[in-house]
Enzyme design. Structure first.
Site, PDB file in Angstrom:
ATOM      1  N   LYS A  64       7.722  43.019  33.785  1.00 55.45           N
ATOM      2  CA  LYS A  64       6.300  42.659  33.875  1.00 55.45           C
ATOM      3  C   LYS A  64       5.403  43.560  33.029  1.00 55.45           C
ATOM      4  O   LYS A  64       4.312  43.151  32.635  1.00 55.45           O
ATOM      5  CB  LYS A  64       5.841  42.684  35.338  1.00 55.45           C
ATOM      6  CG  LYS A  64       6.468  41.597  36.195  1.00 55.45           C
ATOM      7  CD  LYS A  64       5.923  41.616  37.606  1.00 55.45           C
ATOM      8  CE  LYS A  64       6.562  40.536  38.449  1.00 55.45           C
ATOM      9  NZ  LYS A  64       5.979  40.449  39.803  1.00 55.45           N
ATOM     10  N   ASN A  85       2.879  38.430  34.721  1.00 54.27           N
ATOM     11  CA  ASN A  85       3.937  37.636  35.346  1.00 54.27           C
ATOM     12  C   ASN A  85       3.886  36.169  34.939  1.00 54.27           C
ATOM     13  O   ASN A  85       4.709  35.374  35.391  1.00 54.27           O
ATOM     14  CB  ASN A  85       3.881  37.756  36.876  1.00 54.27           C
ATOM     15  CG  ASN A  85       2.761  36.937  37.484  1.00 54.27           C
ATOM     16  OD1 ASN A  85       1.669  36.859  36.934  1.00 54.27           O
ATOM     17  ND2 ASN A  85       3.033  36.308  38.617  1.00 54.27           N
ATOM     18  N   GLY A 126       5.479  46.892  38.002  1.00 49.00           N
ATOM     19  CA  GLY A 126       4.423  45.939  37.680  1.00 49.00           C
ATOM     20  C   GLY A 126       3.825  45.258  38.890  1.00 49.00           C
ATOM     21  O   GLY A 126       2.605  45.041  38.953  1.00 49.00           O
ATOM     22  N   LEU A 202       7.325  42.555  49.563  1.00 49.82           N
ATOM     23  CA  LEU A 202       7.290  41.559  48.492  1.00 49.82           C
ATOM     24  C   LEU A 202       8.625  40.848  48.349  1.00 49.82           C
ATOM     25  O   LEU A 202       8.689  39.735  47.830  1.00 49.82           O
ATOM     26  CB  LEU A 202       6.894  42.204  47.159  1.00 49.82           C
ATOM     27  CG  LEU A 202       5.397  42.194  46.834  1.00 49.82           C
ATOM     28  CD1 LEU A 202       4.589  42.930  47.883  1.00 49.82           C
ATOM     29  CD2 LEU A 202       5.126  42.779  45.454  1.00 49.82           C
ATOM     30  N   TYR A 204      11.612  38.579  49.488  1.00 47.73           N
ATOM     31  CA  TYR A 204      11.607  37.413  50.380  1.00 47.73           C
ATOM     32  C   TYR A 204      13.022  36.904  50.678  1.00 47.73           C
ATOM     33  O   TYR A 204      13.192  35.986  51.472  1.00 47.73           O
ATOM     34  CB  TYR A 204      10.806  36.269  49.736  1.00 47.73           C
ATOM     35  CG  TYR A 204      11.405  35.797  48.422  1.00 47.73           C
ATOM     36  CD1 TYR A 204      12.306  34.744  48.385  1.00 47.73           C
ATOM     37  CD2 TYR A 204      11.110  36.450  47.231  1.00 47.73           C
ATOM     38  CE1 TYR A 204      12.880  34.344  47.195  1.00 47.73           C
ATOM     39  CE2 TYR A 204      11.664  36.053  46.048  1.00 47.73           C
ATOM     40  CZ  TYR A 204      12.556  35.002  46.021  1.00 47.73           C
ATOM     41  OH  TYR A 204      13.142  34.623  44.835  1.00 47.73           O
ATOM     42  N   GLY A 225       7.360  38.241  51.302  1.00 49.84           N
ATOM     43  CA  GLY A 225       6.635  37.823  50.110  1.00 49.84           C
ATOM     44  C   GLY A 225       6.726  36.360  49.747  1.00 49.84           C
ATOM     45  O   GLY A 225       6.295  35.972  48.650  1.00 49.84           O
TER      46      GLY A 225
END
Length: 242
Positions: A64, A85, A126, A202, A204, A225
């Site tokens: 990123k 992103n 990032g 973040l 998932y 996330g």
């Protein structure tokens, strides 16, 4: 046929390809979404050379930040965050955007409680920069926690009962706990967590990471996330179609 994709490393697990293919099917759009799994950012040039008809790309860990020198222009938000992103292709120009901050803010807002006014951000990649940008815009004070602390950061070894209690919102922006390494978690003193804490990961996949599981045992509120990803993906789709 329109062509989109994801730039990243070790991304076979990624949410994005299924999300967008489902969207294309629902909207009856003639488009494909491919994963471009590259070992280093220099391979991005090869992706561009071999895929002349790209309309848009998403970018994930660990590129990123390192993607930025390959782009022709950045949106104001991407310039501010210093991480990208989402890439839009306009007349052979590559324009970088950041939709992570939007996705994070939209997913966090409904679950915030009044005590969540101070946050710890675990990691300095990032994604953490987008999270910091979102927290700042929401009026939430934050400190980074890093393996290589700089300036006002905390080192993991510094975290004690006082620091944990003063920061009831803790956000994991590291990849620790991602499938298949599901037993990994950030090295924080979980024994100091209280039910007033909100742990946001973040990651998932899995839905309840080791980080979240350790918080749940202590009675914390936990959140992964997935919603953030859905919101940031929808925003990327809007950008590609503007």
């Amino acid at each position: 046929m329109k062509k989109f994709g994801l730039i990243g490393k070790d991304i076979s697990y990624s949410f994005s390809r299924k999300f967008f293919q489902d969207k294309f099917n629902q909207l009856q759009i003639d488009a494909v979404y491919d994963n471009f799994d590259i070992e280093n950012i220099q391979e991005f040039k090869t992706v561009l050379r071999k895929n002349k008809q790209l309309n848009g790309l998403n970018v994930t860990i660990p590129y990123k930040e390192s993607i930025i020198p390959f782009l022709d222009e950045l949106s104001a938000e991407a310039q501010q965050i210093k991480a990208v992103n989402t890439i839009k292709f306009v007349d052979n120009r590559l324009i970088g955007y950041n939709t992570d901050a939007f996705g994070f803010m939209k997913s966090l807002f409904p679950i915030l409680e009044k005590q969540h006014s101070h946050a710890l951000i675990l990691g300095k990649g990032g994604a953490s920069k987008a999270v910091a940008n979102a927290l700042k815009s929401m009026g939430i004070d934050y400190r980074f926690v890093s393996r290589n602390p700089q300036h006002n950061d905390f080192a993991y070894a510094e975290l004690d009962e006082k620091i944990i209690h003063e920061h009831p919102l803790i956000i994991n922006c590291t990849p620790l706990g991602t499938h298949p390494k599901v037993k990994e978690s950030p090295n924080i003193p979980y024994n100091f967590l209280k039910p007033s804490h909100l742990l946001y990961d973040l990651v998932y996949n899995p839905a309840i990471t080791e980080f979240l599981a350790k918080g749940k045992i202590r009675g914390c509120s936990i959140y992964n996330g997935k919603k953030m990803l859905e919101y940031q993906a929808e925003r990327a789709w809007q950008i590609w179609n503007e």
